[in-house]
Design a protein around this motif. Structure first.
Motif, PDB file in Angstrom:
ATOM      1  N   LEU A  45       0.787  -0.981  -0.019  1.00 31.37           N
ATOM      2  CA  LEU A  45       0.132  -0.220  -0.180  1.00 31.37           C
ATOM      3  C   LEU A  45       0.900   1.242  -0.124  1.00 31.37           C
ATOM      4  O   LEU A  45       0.768   2.266  -0.680  1.00 31.37           O
ATOM      5  N   ALA A  46       2.111   1.040   0.805  1.00 29.01           N
ATOM      6  CA  ALA A  46       2.927   2.469   0.683  1.00 29.01           C
ATOM      7  C   ALA A  46       3.461   2.569  -0.488  1.00 29.01           C
ATOM      8  O   ALA A  46       3.394   3.637  -0.946  1.00 29.01           O
ATOM      9  N   ILE A  47       3.714   1.582  -1.203  1.00 29.83           N
ATOM     10  CA  ILE A  47       4.269   1.884  -2.633  1.00 29.83           C
ATOM     11  C   ILE A  47       3.372   2.335  -3.508  1.00 29.83           C
ATOM     12  O   ILE A  47       3.522   3.217  -4.253  1.00 29.83           O
ATOM     13  N   ALA A  48       2.167   1.819  -3.330  1.00 27.28           N
ATOM     14  CA  ALA A  48       1.075   2.291  -4.319  1.00 27.28           C
ATOM     15  C   ALA A  48       0.703   3.754  -4.057  1.00 27.28           C
ATOM     16  O   ALA A  48       0.509   4.630  -5.001  1.00 27.28           O
ATOM     17  N   LEU A  49       0.729   4.115  -2.806  1.00 29.73           N
ATOM     18  CA  LEU A  49       0.407   5.559  -2.287  1.00 29.73           C
ATOM     19  C   LEU A  49       1.562   6.417  -2.599  1.00 29.73           C
ATOM     20  O   LEU A  49       1.018   7.625  -2.579  1.00 29.73           O
ATOM     21  N   PHE A  50       2.814   6.301  -2.891  1.00 33.99           N
ATOM     22  CA  PHE A  50       3.679   7.151  -3.501  1.00 33.99           C
ATOM     23  C   PHE A  50       3.327   8.118  -4.552  1.00 33.99           C
ATOM     24  O   PHE A  50       3.760   9.044  -4.776  1.00 33.99           O
ATOM     25  N   GLY A  51       2.395   7.360  -5.200  1.00 34.89           N
ATOM     26  CA  GLY A  51       1.959   8.172  -6.596  1.00 34.89           C
ATOM     27  C   GLY A  51       0.899   9.177  -6.151  1.00 34.89           C
ATOM     28  O   GLY A  51       0.465   9.870  -6.958  1.00 34.89           O
ATOM     29  N   GLY A  52       0.272   9.106  -4.770  1.00 36.18           N
ATOM     30  CA  GLY A  52      -0.845   9.869  -4.735  1.00 36.18           C
ATOM     31  C   GLY A  52      -1.649   9.033  -3.707  1.00 36.18           C
ATOM     32  O   GLY A  52      -1.646   7.800  -3.415  1.00 36.18           O
ATOM     33  N   GLY A  53      -3.027   9.834  -3.280  1.00 35.06           N
ATOM     34  CA  GLY A  53      -3.756   9.191  -2.442  1.00 35.06           C
ATOM     35  C   GLY A  53      -3.555   9.305  -1.189  1.00 35.06           C
ATOM     36  O   GLY A  53      -3.166  10.377  -0.746  1.00 35.06           O
ATOM     37  N   GLY A  54      -4.041   8.312  -0.018  1.00 37.35           N
ATOM     38  CA  GLY A  54      -3.719   8.574   1.381  1.00 37.35           C
ATOM     39  C   GLY A  54      -4.933   9.166   1.936  1.00 37.35           C
ATOM     40  O   GLY A  54      -6.117   9.280   1.153  1.00 37.35           O
ATOM     41  N   LEU A  55      -4.761  10.114   2.715  1.00 31.22           N
ATOM     42  CA  LEU A  55      -5.949  10.806   3.623  1.00 31.22           C
ATOM     43  C   LEU A  55      -5.828  12.210   3.325  1.00 31.22           C
ATOM     44  O   LEU A  55      -6.594  12.952   4.152  1.00 31.22           O
ATOM     45  N   GLY A  56      -5.321  12.626   2.222  1.00 29.34           N
ATOM     46  CA  GLY A  56      -5.112  13.971   1.739  1.00 29.34           C
ATOM     47  C   GLY A  56      -3.864  14.731   2.192  1.00 29.34           C
ATOM     48  O   GLY A  56      -3.033  14.170   2.990  1.00 29.34           O
ATOM     49  N   PRO A  57      -3.394  15.889   1.253  1.00 26.83           N
ATOM     50  CA  PRO A  57      -2.075  16.209   1.484  1.00 26.83           C
ATOM     51  C   PRO A  57      -1.868  17.110   2.907  1.00 26.83           C
ATOM     52  O   PRO A  57      -3.018  17.560   3.647  1.00 26.83           O
ATOM     53  N   LEU A  58      -0.722  16.850   3.349  1.00 31.72           N
ATOM     54  CA  LEU A  58      -0.294  17.871   4.666  1.00 31.72           C
ATOM     55  C   LEU A  58      -0.331  19.374   4.208  1.00 31.72           C
ATOM     56  O   LEU A  58       0.337  19.692   3.373  1.00 31.72           O
ATOM     57  N   GLU A  59      -0.790  20.193   5.216  1.00 32.17           N
ATOM     58  CA  GLU A  59      -0.833  21.631   5.007  1.00 32.17           C
ATOM     59  C   GLU A  59      -0.643  22.245   6.221  1.00 32.17           C
ATOM     60  O   GLU A  59      -1.101  21.755   7.167  1.00 32.17           O
ATOM     61  N   GLY A  60       0.227  23.285   6.468  1.00 28.79           N
ATOM     62  CA  GLY A  60       0.442  23.933   7.566  1.00 28.79           C
ATOM     63  C   GLY A  60       1.173  23.170   8.747  1.00 28.79           C
ATOM     64  O   GLY A  60       1.196  23.599   9.796  1.00 28.79           O
ATOM     65  N   LEU A  61       1.815  21.862   8.319  1.00 29.18           N
ATOM     66  CA  LEU A  61       2.526  21.373   9.312  1.00 29.18           C
ATOM     67  C   LEU A  61       3.717  21.986  10.039  1.00 29.18           C
ATOM     68  O   LEU A  61       4.562  22.388   9.230  1.00 29.18           O
ATOM     69  N   HIS A 220       3.188   9.789   3.450  1.00 29.67           N
ATOM     70  CA  HIS A 220       3.373  11.310   3.702  1.00 29.67           C
ATOM     71  C   HIS A 220       4.700  11.412   4.736  1.00 29.67           C
ATOM     72  O   HIS A 220       4.631  12.472   5.247  1.00 29.67           O
ATOM     73  N   ALA A 221       5.547  10.507   4.758  1.00 27.69           N
ATOM     74  CA  ALA A 221       6.428  10.510   5.734  1.00 27.69           C
ATOM     75  C   ALA A 221       7.407  11.806   5.653  1.00 27.69           C
ATOM     76  O   ALA A 221       7.724  12.719   6.678  1.00 27.69           O
ATOM     77  N   VAL A 222       7.839  11.995   4.404  1.00 27.63           N
ATOM     78  CA  VAL A 222       8.747  13.217   4.166  1.00 27.63           C
ATOM     79  C   VAL A 222       7.873  14.484   4.216  1.00 27.63           C
ATOM     80  O   VAL A 222       8.604  15.469   4.596  1.00 27.63           O
ATOM     81  N   GLY A 223       6.699  14.474   4.086  1.00 27.38           N
ATOM     82  CA  GLY A 223       5.906  15.734   4.261  1.00 27.38           C
ATOM     83  C   GLY A 223       6.066  16.032   5.807  1.00 27.38           C
ATOM     84  O   GLY A 223       5.497  17.445   6.084  1.00 27.38           O
ATOM     85  N   THR A 224       6.231  15.363   6.823  1.00 29.43           N
ATOM     86  CA  THR A 224       6.307  15.926   8.134  1.00 29.43           C
ATOM     87  C   THR A 224       7.296  16.694   8.648  1.00 29.43           C
ATOM     88  O   THR A 224       7.629  17.370   9.594  1.00 29.43           O
ATOM     89  N   GLY A 225       8.346  16.883   7.605  1.00 26.76           N
ATOM     90  CA  GLY A 225       9.505  17.584   7.803  1.00 26.76           C
ATOM     91  C   GLY A 225      10.737  17.077   8.741  1.00 26.76           C
ATOM     92  O   GLY A 225      11.570  17.634   9.060  1.00 26.76           O
ATOM     93  N   ILE A 226      10.637  15.861   9.021  1.00 27.04           N
ATOM     94  CA  ILE A 226      11.416  15.239   9.802  1.00 27.04           C
ATOM     95  C   ILE A 226      12.268  14.359   9.235  1.00 27.04           C
ATOM     96  O   ILE A 226      13.452  14.235   9.276  1.00 27.04           O
TER      97      ILE A 226
END
Length: 244
Positions: A45-61, A220-226
């Motif tokens: 699922l993680a590999i599939a989600l790398f192209g998009g999807g999930g629970l929505g983009p991260l904003e304002g983290l 979304h791991a990269v999007g957490t900024g950590i």
């Protein structure tokens, strides 16, 4: 898997009980012992989600600290992504911080409040809200005290007993699975009876959903900024661990 060198880590989200014993006491039922039962699907699922999807983009983290209280003395140096890149224990602190930063943001975006869960390092056995925990159980989540418990020797067992290559991503994914159970708990999805048995049973569905939640975090791991990046080698390590 690399961490951003200037990322700020919060070691108070991890408690170090290694070297301490534990005595059993009444409590609830632990969830997710072993951590990798259905992780193969989650990695897919993680590999599939790398192209998009999930629970929505991260904003304002804003990479805010979620935990509270003083950090364990043995983990006090785990305050930066640079430390996570060189210290295996600090790396796990970084994993926990990233996982919880993602879910905190998602809960806020949906008008909910995320309650941080502490990860507890232990050796041998330790007291938990769900009774005594031993190393034989493997990583698990206790909904009574809302803690994730892990003997770090579990990662050695993956390599030495089961022949897995291991790797940072495989370790992070085990933790993300257990935090998937925490998210289920906060959403009220860990109670309500046993349901059907077998492949369609409640326990199987619970584990599958925890794996799915782990996959969403990975996307979304990269999007957490950590975490700076996840590579193909990281994914390969995770698949290898699941196969082993």
């Amino acid at each position: 898997m690399r961490f951003r060198k200037r990322a700020t880590l919060d070691p108070s989200q991890v408690e170090d009980r290694r070297g301490q014993g534990g005595m059993p006491f009444p409590g609830g039922v632990a969830v997710g012992g072993g951590g990798l039962g259905l992780v193969a699907l989650a990695i897919y699922l993680a590999i599939a989600l790398f192209g998009g999807g999930g629970l929505g983009p991260l904003e304002g983290l804003d990479n805010q600290s979620i935990g509270a209280g003083p950090p364990p003395a043995s983990l006090s140096e785990c305050r930066s992504g640079e430390a996570a890149n060189t210290n295996p224990e600090c790396r796990i602190v970084g994993d926990v911080n990233s996982i919880q930063a993602y879910w905190d943001n998602q809960f806020r975006r949906n008008g909910r409040q995320y309650q941080a869960a502490t990860t507890v390092f232990f050796t041998g056995s330790t007291d938990t809200g769900c009774g005594v925990a031993t190393s034989d159980v493997g990583p698990f989540y206790c909904p009574v005290d809302k803690h994730v418990y892990i003997d770090l020797g579990f990662f050695d067992d993956l390599r030495d007993r089961f022949g897995a290559t291991g790797g940072p991503f495989a370790e992070a994914y085990v933790l993300a699975h257990e935090y998937g159970h925490h998210v289920q708990d906060l959403l009220g999805r860990l109670s309500g009876g046993t349901g059907q048995t077998g492949a369609q049973g409640r326990s199987v569905r619970t584990e599958l959903q925890a794996d799915c939640f782990a996959g969403v975090w990975a996307n979304h791991a990269v999007g957490t900024g950590i975490i700076a990046e996840l590579t193909e080698e990281d994914i390969a390590d995770g698949l290898n661990a699941a196969a082993a």
